[in-house]
Design a protein around this motif. Structure first.
Motif, PDB file in Angstrom:
ATOM      1  N   VAL A 172       0.839  -1.203   0.000  1.00 31.03           N
ATOM      2  CA  VAL A 172       0.000   0.000   0.000  1.00 31.03           C
ATOM      3  C   VAL A 172       0.871   1.249   0.000  1.00 31.03           C
ATOM      4  CG1 VAL A 172      -1.618   1.376   1.369  1.00 31.03           C
ATOM      5  CG2 VAL A 172      -2.011  -1.073   1.069  1.00 31.03           C
ATOM      6  N   TYR A 173       1.823   1.318   0.909  1.00 31.28           N
ATOM      7  CA  TYR A 173       2.656   2.522   1.021  1.00 31.28           C
ATOM      8  C   TYR A 173       3.514   2.724  -0.224  1.00 31.28           C
ATOM      9  CZ  TYR A 173       1.400   3.326   5.901  1.00 31.28           C
ATOM     10  OH  TYR A 173       0.719   3.612   7.048  1.00 31.28           O
ATOM     11  N   LEU A 174       4.187   1.664  -0.682  1.00 27.21           N
ATOM     12  CA  LEU A 174       5.094   1.823  -1.822  1.00 27.21           C
ATOM     13  C   LEU A 174       4.340   2.178  -3.097  1.00 27.21           C
ATOM     14  CD1 LEU A 174       7.573  -1.133  -1.149  1.00 27.21           C
ATOM     15  CD2 LEU A 174       8.020   1.316  -0.889  1.00 27.21           C
ATOM     16  N   THR A 175       3.142   1.610  -3.261  1.00 26.26           N
ATOM     17  CA  THR A 175       2.357   1.908  -4.463  1.00 26.26           C
ATOM     18  C   THR A 175       1.864   3.348  -4.461  1.00 26.26           C
ATOM     19  OG1 THR A 175       1.628  -0.395  -4.571  1.00 26.26           O
ATOM     20  CG2 THR A 175       0.365   1.215  -5.836  1.00 26.26           C
ATOM     21  N   LEU A 209      -7.910  -3.433  -2.428  1.00 24.53           N
ATOM     22  CA  LEU A 209      -8.422  -2.558  -1.384  1.00 24.53           C
ATOM     23  C   LEU A 209      -8.120  -1.098  -1.695  1.00 24.53           C
ATOM     24  CD1 LEU A 209      -8.566  -3.044   2.373  1.00 24.53           C
ATOM     25  CD2 LEU A 209      -7.236  -1.100   1.569  1.00 24.53           C
ATOM     26  N   SER A 210      -6.929  -0.830  -2.235  1.00 25.44           N
ATOM     27  CA  SER A 210      -6.581   0.551  -2.583  1.00 25.44           C
ATOM     28  C   SER A 210      -7.513   1.087  -3.659  1.00 25.44           C
ATOM     29  CB  SER A 210      -5.121   0.621  -3.056  1.00 25.44           C
ATOM     30  OG  SER A 210      -4.231   0.252  -2.015  1.00 25.44           O
ATOM     31  N   VAL A 215      -5.287   9.730  -0.515  1.00 28.50           N
ATOM     32  CA  VAL A 215      -4.164   8.850  -0.163  1.00 28.50           C
ATOM     33  C   VAL A 215      -3.866   8.903   1.338  1.00 28.50           C
ATOM     34  CG1 VAL A 215      -1.689   8.455  -0.479  1.00 28.50           C
ATOM     35  CG2 VAL A 215      -3.145   8.866  -2.468  1.00 28.50           C
ATOM     36  N   PRO A 216      -3.789  10.088   1.980  1.00 25.40           N
ATOM     37  CA  PRO A 216      -3.573  10.093   3.437  1.00 25.40           C
ATOM     38  C   PRO A 216      -4.677   9.377   4.205  1.00 25.40           C
ATOM     39  CG  PRO A 216      -3.079  12.252   2.529  1.00 25.40           C
ATOM     40  CD  PRO A 216      -3.729  11.464   1.433  1.00 25.40           C
ATOM     41  N   GLU A 217      -5.914   9.494   3.734  1.00 24.64           N
ATOM     42  CA  GLU A 217      -7.004   8.785   4.415  1.00 24.64           C
ATOM     43  C   GLU A 217      -6.854   7.272   4.254  1.00 24.64           C
ATOM     44  OE1 GLU A 217     -10.536  12.179   4.113  1.00 24.64           O
ATOM     45  OE2 GLU A 217     -10.246  10.736   2.475  1.00 24.64           O
TER      46      GLU A 217
END
Length: 624
Positions: free
Chosen positions: A245-248, A390-391, A402-404
């Motif tokens: 999730v973070y890297l994408t 999920l993203s 994105v922050p949410e």
């Protein structure tokens, strides 16, 4: 107890050739994959939708982990691991030769095929990569070895990603990329030639070529392990879910929320990778060389905390007329806080993942280890695909920013790990033990190497404070079953720890005959099963700092179970908050230095109460 630094492994043939082999493989994978993505975006003039092709690249690299991980697990059990690694690395050379031809010709279908083959090679390499470490390393080296592997892998991913960008920026990018991937593959194969012999753990295993059936069986094997291992597999895969999730989302986050250019993306990737490397390296120091799963809850707390802080701090940077480069971004108010959150995510990710890998390796039977790692790889792939779905759901359907999304996955992390820690309370118990030993006290252990790694034995120790058992549990690598006064066993909070650790409550015979009898029955059961039992023969806490007379319970234990006895002494605890010293104080002795000293084992025939008390007294000396 002092032990060599994890970096000493880099001077050992048992580890260095393997480390270089896996590092070069990860580096090469990412050079080719990133070069292909950049080529689709800027060089190849592909007629198909670019977004579709990039997602196809991700699919082609991850699909082999579903298809071939089970086969890799079988190979890792059946064949000698050093020979298997060399065969896989030779295959990488051939694959990269085909990849070089594809790059030189600008042939997109051929490069996509090579990407699929690269994923297949990685799927075969993964099980042997993690199952060879417990064979090559001692138990006290396992955490440090895993830390180096994880650090090397993430730095190789970062280096390959950045290196591909530099190569693709040249007008001669095709020749440079082609030469690089073949050259690195050859270097990886040459490094594999120096890996020492690592025997096959199950050479009689009959290979099952039915991919679906074997994948299902291996998944059942992995998730059917003891709860500590099976839930560690889930925790491991959950980490890759979070990482995906973070890297994408980093490129979109850098562009839309930090108002940065490509250099800002590179900066965030660098900080994230360095954070994971630092956390992985610190694991070995914080765990004292043993597999310390108490770091897993610590890492989980940090992952959620910094994910929430990243959400809370987003949107505070003012946009500029043109995108910030990484230097101008650093000059903006609030940017260092956000970048610090990125480092914190990586740092606590290292605390989280390294002990999980070490636990899976150390608590899985050798003849099943490669297949359990294969099951973990399949789970990792499933969770990474789930992270993408999920993203899409949250960003495109639910309309979250994105922050949410970062906030949502941080809260999900709390829920997932609460489930894991509820099913396996050992994680929480070890966290509390580790926290005590790294906050109120600094434990200096000496001579603990005399405690056997396996087989029944009894440890006897002086009794100074209410937390003696916790301090011993945190210092000794091997799990111990503690015999303790039933009223201490029933103390709030501590009772959870003692129950989880399988402690044995005992009462004096005149207090409760039933508890007294049951205690000796359980002690005998533990010793007959080859476990380590710790008893405080004084039967009560010291009230004046001196060692009380040892009671006869230890002699009764040894009559029925003639096992070796190891005298141990605690030093410097008298006067601390958890002792019965009149002048004790919570903060007066905060982070005080205490000693833990073990003496030579005694045979049961020589372990009288008087002899053991004299041994413990001599070990303690004048330092009460």
């Amino acid at each position: 107890m002092s032990h060599p630094s994890q970096f000493s492994l880099l001077r050992s043939r048992r580890f260095l050739p393997f480390f270089l082999t896996q590092l070069l493989g990860a580096f090469n994978d990412n050079i080719f994959k990133q070069a292909l993505i950049l080529g689709i975006l800027f060089k190849l003039n592909a007629q198909a939708d670019q977004a579709l092709l990039i997602n196809l690249c991700a699919l082609l690299f991850i699909l082999p982990f579903f298809l071939f991980s089970a086969l890799g697990g079988q190979f890792g059990e059946k064949f000698a691991k050093d020979a298997l690694i060399r065969a896989i690395k030779l295959g990488e050379v051939l694959i990269m030769l085909a990849g070089a031809v594809g790059v030189l010709l600008g042939n997109l279908p051929l490069m996509l095929l090579v990407l699929f083959l690269m994923g297949s090679q990685s799927a075969l390499f993964g099980p042997v990569k993690y199952s060879i470490l417990p064979q090559a390393l001692r138990e006290d080296e396992l955490v440090g070895g895993n830390a180096l592997v994880e650090t090397g892998t993430f730095l190789a991913i970062l280096g390959g990603t950045i290196g591909a960008g530099l190569l693709m920026a040249s007008s001669d990018y095709a020749a440079l990329v082609a030469g690089s991937v073949v050259g690195v593959a050859v270097l990886g194969y040459l490094a594999s030639r120096f890996i020492p012999f690592a025997h096959a753990s199950l050479p009689q295993l009959a290979l099952d070529w039915n991919i679906l059936r074997q994948s299902w069986q291996i998944m059942r094997m992995g998730l059917g392990q003891r709860p500590a291992v099976s839930r560690s597999l889930i925790g491991n895969s959950w980490f890759w879910f979070l990482g995906a999730v973070y890297l994408t989302q980093i490129p979109a986050f850098a562009k839309d929320w930090l108002h940065g250019d490509e250099s800002v993306v590179t900066l965030i990737l660098t900080l994230f990778s360095l954070g994971i490397g630092l956390g992985s390296m610190l694991c070995e120091r914080l765990s004292g060389g043993k597999v310390e799963i108490g770091l897993v809850p610590f890492g989980s707390i940090g992952l959620s905390l910094f994910g929430i802080l990243l959400w809370a701090g987003s949107g505070q940077l003012a946009p500029a007329d043109s995108a910030y480069d990484w230097l101008s971004l650093l000059a903006q108010p609030g940017s260092l806080t956000l970048l610090g959150c990125v480092v914190g995510l990586g740092l606590f990710g290292g605390f989280y993942i390294v002990p999980l890998y070490a636990l899976i390796q150390s608590r899985t039977a050798e003849q099943e280890r490669a297949r359990v790692v294969a099951a973990n790889n399949i789970l990792n792939a499933l969770f990474m695909v789930a992270s993408a779905l999920l993203s899409i759901l949250f960003l495109s359907v639910a309309g979250l920013s994105v922050p949410e999304l970062f906030l949502v996955v941080s809260l999900m992390n709390v829920a997932v790990n609460c489930y894991i820690f509820k099913i396996v309370p050992e994680f929480s118990m070890r966290f509390l033990v580790w926290l005590l030993g790294h906050s109120m006290y600094r434990v200096e252990a000496r001579g603990l190497q005399v405690i056997p790694d396996e087989g029944a034995a009894v440890v006897v120790c002086n009794h100074v404070s209410f937390v003696d058992a916790l301090l011993l549990a945190g210092a000794v690598r091997r799990p111990m079953r503690f015999v303790m006064y039933y009223k201490i066993y029933n103390l709030p909070v501590l009772n959870f720890i003692f129950r989880t650790a399988g402690a044995v409550p005992i009462a004096a015979r005149h207090e409760d005959e039933r508890i007294y009898a049951q205690a000796f029955e359980r002690i005998s059961q533990y010793l007959q099963c080859g476990e380590l039992v710790c008893i405080f023969p004084e039967g009560k806490l010291t009230s004046d700092g001196q060692i009380n007379t040892f009671r006869g319970g230890i002699e009764r234990i040894l009559e029925d179970n003639p096992v070796p006895v190891i005298p141990v002494a605690l030093q410097g605890l008298w006067g601390s908050f958890f002792s019965r010293a009149p002048q004790r104080g919570l903060f007066r002795r905060l982070w005080s230095r205490i000693g833990l000293v073990a003496g030579q084992p005694l045979p049961a025939s020589e372990a009288s109460c008087a002899r053991l008390q004299a041994e413990v007294q001599a070990l303690r000396g004048e330092r009460a």
